[in-house]
Design an enzyme around this catalytic site. Structure first.
Site, PDB file in Angstrom:
ATOM      1  N   ARG A 127      -0.104   4.429  -0.176  1.00 49.95           N
ATOM      2  CA  ARG A 127      -0.837   5.676   0.069  1.00 49.95           C
ATOM      3  C   ARG A 127      -0.292   6.479   1.241  1.00 49.95           C
ATOM      4  O   ARG A 127       0.121   5.924   2.240  1.00 49.95           O
ATOM      5  CB  ARG A 127      -2.321   5.363   0.302  1.00 49.95           C
ATOM      6  CG  ARG A 127      -3.008   4.885  -0.944  1.00 49.95           C
ATOM      7  CD  ARG A 127      -4.419   4.431  -0.671  1.00 49.95           C
ATOM      8  NE  ARG A 127      -4.464   3.180   0.063  1.00 49.95           N
ATOM      9  CZ  ARG A 127      -5.590   2.537   0.365  1.00 49.95           C
ATOM     10  NH1 ARG A 127      -6.759   3.057   0.013  1.00 49.95           N
ATOM     11  NH2 ARG A 127      -5.551   1.388   1.015  1.00 49.95           N
ATOM     12  N   ASP A 162       0.876  -1.183   0.000  1.00 53.50           N
ATOM     13  CA  ASP A 162       0.000   0.000   0.000  1.00 53.50           C
ATOM     14  C   ASP A 162       0.907   1.224   0.000  1.00 53.50           C
ATOM     15  O   ASP A 162       1.673   1.414   0.928  1.00 53.50           O
ATOM     16  CB  ASP A 162      -0.883  -0.030   1.256  1.00 53.50           C
ATOM     17  CG  ASP A 162      -2.024   0.969   1.207  1.00 53.50           C
ATOM     18  OD1 ASP A 162      -1.895   1.988   0.495  1.00 53.50           O
ATOM     19  OD2 ASP A 162      -3.039   0.738   1.890  1.00 53.50           O
TER      20      ASP A 162
HETATM   21  N1  GTP Z   1      -2.880  -2.175  -6.431  1.00 51.95           N
HETATM   22  C1  GTP Z   1      -4.156  -2.529  -6.392  1.00 51.95           C
HETATM   23  N2  GTP Z   1      -5.069  -1.599  -6.081  1.00 51.95           N
HETATM   24  C2  GTP Z   1      -6.367  -1.983  -6.037  1.00 51.95           C
HETATM   25  C3  GTP Z   1      -6.800  -3.281  -6.335  1.00 51.95           C
HETATM   26  N3  GTP Z   1      -8.153  -3.296  -6.242  1.00 51.95           N
HETATM   27  C4  GTP Z   1      -8.544  -2.060  -5.875  1.00 51.95           C
HETATM   28  N4  GTP Z   1      -7.466  -1.261  -5.742  1.00 51.95           N
HETATM   29  C5  GTP Z   1      -7.352   0.113  -5.295  1.00 51.95           C
HETATM   30  O1  GTP Z   1      -7.456   0.072  -3.891  1.00 51.95           O
HETATM   31  C6  GTP Z   1      -7.926   1.332  -3.416  1.00 51.95           C
HETATM   32  C7  GTP Z   1      -9.077   1.060  -2.443  1.00 51.95           C
HETATM   33  O2  GTP Z   1      -9.350   2.248  -1.777  1.00 51.95           O
HETATM   34  P1  GTP Z   1     -10.307   2.405  -0.545  1.00 51.95           P
HETATM   35  O3  GTP Z   1     -11.567   1.643  -0.769  1.00 51.95           O
HETATM   36  O4  GTP Z   1     -10.382   3.867  -0.224  1.00 51.95           O
HETATM   37  O5  GTP Z   1      -9.465   1.759   0.642  1.00 51.95           O
HETATM   38  P2  GTP Z   1      -9.361   0.365   1.334  1.00 51.95           P
HETATM   39  O6  GTP Z   1      -7.922   0.170   1.650  1.00 51.95           O
HETATM   40  O7  GTP Z   1     -10.052  -0.697   0.542  1.00 51.95           O
HETATM   41  O8  GTP Z   1     -10.102   0.589   2.737  1.00 51.95           O
HETATM   42  P3  GTP Z   1     -11.650   0.871   3.061  1.00 51.95           P
HETATM   43  O9  GTP Z   1     -11.653   2.239   3.675  1.00 51.95           O
HETATM   44  O10 GTP Z   1     -12.089  -0.177   3.990  1.00 51.95           O
HETATM   45  O11 GTP Z   1     -12.387   0.834   1.758  1.00 51.95           O
HETATM   46  C8  GTP Z   1      -8.310   2.138  -4.648  1.00 51.95           C
HETATM   47  O12 GTP Z   1      -7.264   3.072  -4.925  1.00 51.95           O
HETATM   48  C9  GTP Z   1      -8.384   1.089  -5.748  1.00 51.95           C
HETATM   49  O13 GTP Z   1      -8.064   1.618  -7.031  1.00 51.95           O
HETATM   50  C10 GTP Z   1      -5.801  -4.251  -6.654  1.00 51.95           C
HETATM   51  O14 GTP Z   1      -6.066  -5.424  -6.863  1.00 51.95           O
HETATM   52  N5  GTP Z   1      -4.500  -3.813  -6.682  1.00 51.95           N
END
Ligand code: GTP
Length: 395
Positions: free
Chosen positions: A307, A305
């Site tokens: 971010r 991650d």
């Molecule tokens: N690298 C990567 N990113 C992904 C994948 N699937 C979704 N994402 C990204 O993951 C991020 C999810 O963001 P959020 O939903 O804000 O955060 P989260 O970590 O899931 O946490 P929550 O607050 O519980 O939703 C987004 O930037 C998506 O584009 C994946 O398989 N690989």
């Protein structure tokens, strides 16, 4: 008319809280990102140490030949992160130098940098701060963190165009420093589907990056603000991808905030957990070959991650709140927001429906990243179980 003080032309002039020198150095990193994306070489300097680099992502033979002949003082090596090094069976250092055959082509380099089945017998050596910073710049440019690197040719400064020289230490703290310059620039009411009244507020940083706060209803300024900090997901949020839960979470969060009396969705430009869209798609390809969402990121050389939540902290405080209740299932997000200076006093789960295409992804988020995804046990079952709970604890 205000007279310019002596300081205004010198080192202590400030713009968005940064000295003129610091601002210039940040702008150089921004330009460095653009140069790397455009296939131009970049020189990264840390004290007396300097390295010339060129991105593997998008590399062609002409760029590679020019770099070898005109920019590199010695045969170049491949620079990858410790995670990519581990993925291809090499000893891991913070930045790892992989020796290359003199005839390595752009295709060979791409395979070494992102391929799924790579066998290497190359030696490694530890990279210094300049090399580590160069990889950070590649990440900021949303390129693969893989660079051709070499000591700088003594005549490189006389090339046309002259390669840009950037400061390594500035690069290593670039994302956070730029996020701290976010300021409100425009706002307008936007009624949303589902009869939700919202006000979109756009924030812009000194490099032109933007973030959006969507204020829903009229939250009580004396209460903690209900906040969904949502990372951009073009595939899920815009197109309704079934590979992830992102689009459903965004919709559910807006509805829940509205039902509970108002709050805010902070929408951050952090596509693919900070990797960018191209690298998220590359990670999807690795997941289709059997890796999970965590290992796919690290196999590409990223952290699981990437971010940084400085922007969210800045936005919440500019909106006038210090304390929030966060809509999330992700315990790391709570910790990261606290580290960004926000007081998180509660959590509201955002449980999206499970389907055949996103089940593996959600299971990996729960098992590998500790997300509180209680809906997984119940098949395609219930959505949006919502209750305010102590931050970081399960409901
Ligand atoms: N690298 C990567 N990113 C992904 C994948 N699937 C979704 N994402 C990204 O993951 C991020 C999810 O963001 P959020 O939903 O804000 O955060 P989260 O970590 O899931 O946490 P929550 O607050 O519980 O939703 C987004 O930037 C998506 O584009 C994946 O398989 N690989």
């Amino acid at each position: 008319m205000t007279e310019l003080s002596g300081d205004m032309a010198g080192e202590s002039e400030t713009w968005s809280g940064h000295s003129k020198k610091a601002t210039t150095e940040l702008i150089q990193i921004h330009r460095g990102c653009a140069d790397l994306r455009a296939g131009r070489p970049l020189i990264v300097r840390s004290g007396s140490d300097a390295v010339a680099v060129l991105a593997v992502d998008g590399l062609d033979q002409t760029m590679l030949d020019t770099f070898r002949q005109d920019v590199a003082a010695e045969p170049p090596h491949l620079l990858v992160t410790d995670r990519r090094a581990a993925a291809i069976g090499l000893t891991a250092y913070e930045a790892t130098a992989v020796s290359l055959s003199p005839n390595a082509t752009p295709e060979d380099l791409m395979t070494l940098s992102a391929g799924s089945e790579v066998k290497v017998g190359h030696t490694t050596s530890p990279g210094g701060t300049a090399e580590e910073a160069a990889l950070e710049i590649a990440k900021c440019a949303e390129l693969l963190p893989a660079l051709i690197a070499a000591p700088v040719h003594p005549d490189a400064a006389s090339l046309d165009p002259t390669p840009l020289v950037v400061n390594a230490e500035t690069a290593l703290d670039y994302r956070r420093q730029v996020a701290e310059t976010l300021k409100m620039v425009a706002e307008a009411p936007v009624p949303l589907r589902g009869d939700i009244d919202s006000r979109f507020i756009v924030f812009r940083d000194i490099m032109g990056g933007t973030a959006v706060a969507v204020m829903v209803g009229q939250p009580d300024p004396k209460q903690p603000l209900r906040v969904r900090v949502h990372s951009a997901c073009a595939t899920g949020d815009i197109f309704g991808s079934r590979r992830c839960d992102c689009g459903d979470q965004l919709r559910l969060a807006l509805e829940r905030i509205d039902q509970l009396g108002g709050g805010c969705v902070v929408y951050l430009d952090q596509e693919g957990r900070g990797l960018g869209l191209a690298n998220k798609l590359r990670a999807y390809n690795l997941q289709d070959l059997g890796l999970d969402t965590v290992d796919a990121n690290t196999a590409l050389g990223y952290h699981e991650d990437e971010r940084d939540y400085t922007a969210a902290g800045r936005i919440v405080s500019q909106l006038g709140w210090r304390q929030i209740v966060l809509l999330t299932n992700n315990p790391t997000k709570i910790d990261a927001l606290r580290a960004a200076g926000i007081e998180v006093s509660g959590r509201i789960p955002v449980l999206a429906p499970v389907n055949a295409e996103n089940r593996r992804y959600l299971e990996a988020k729960a098992a590998r990243a500790g997300h509180f995804l209680d809906q997984l046990g119940s098949g395609d079952g219930p959505v949006a179980a919502v209750s305010s709970v102590k931050a970081g604890s399960r409901d």
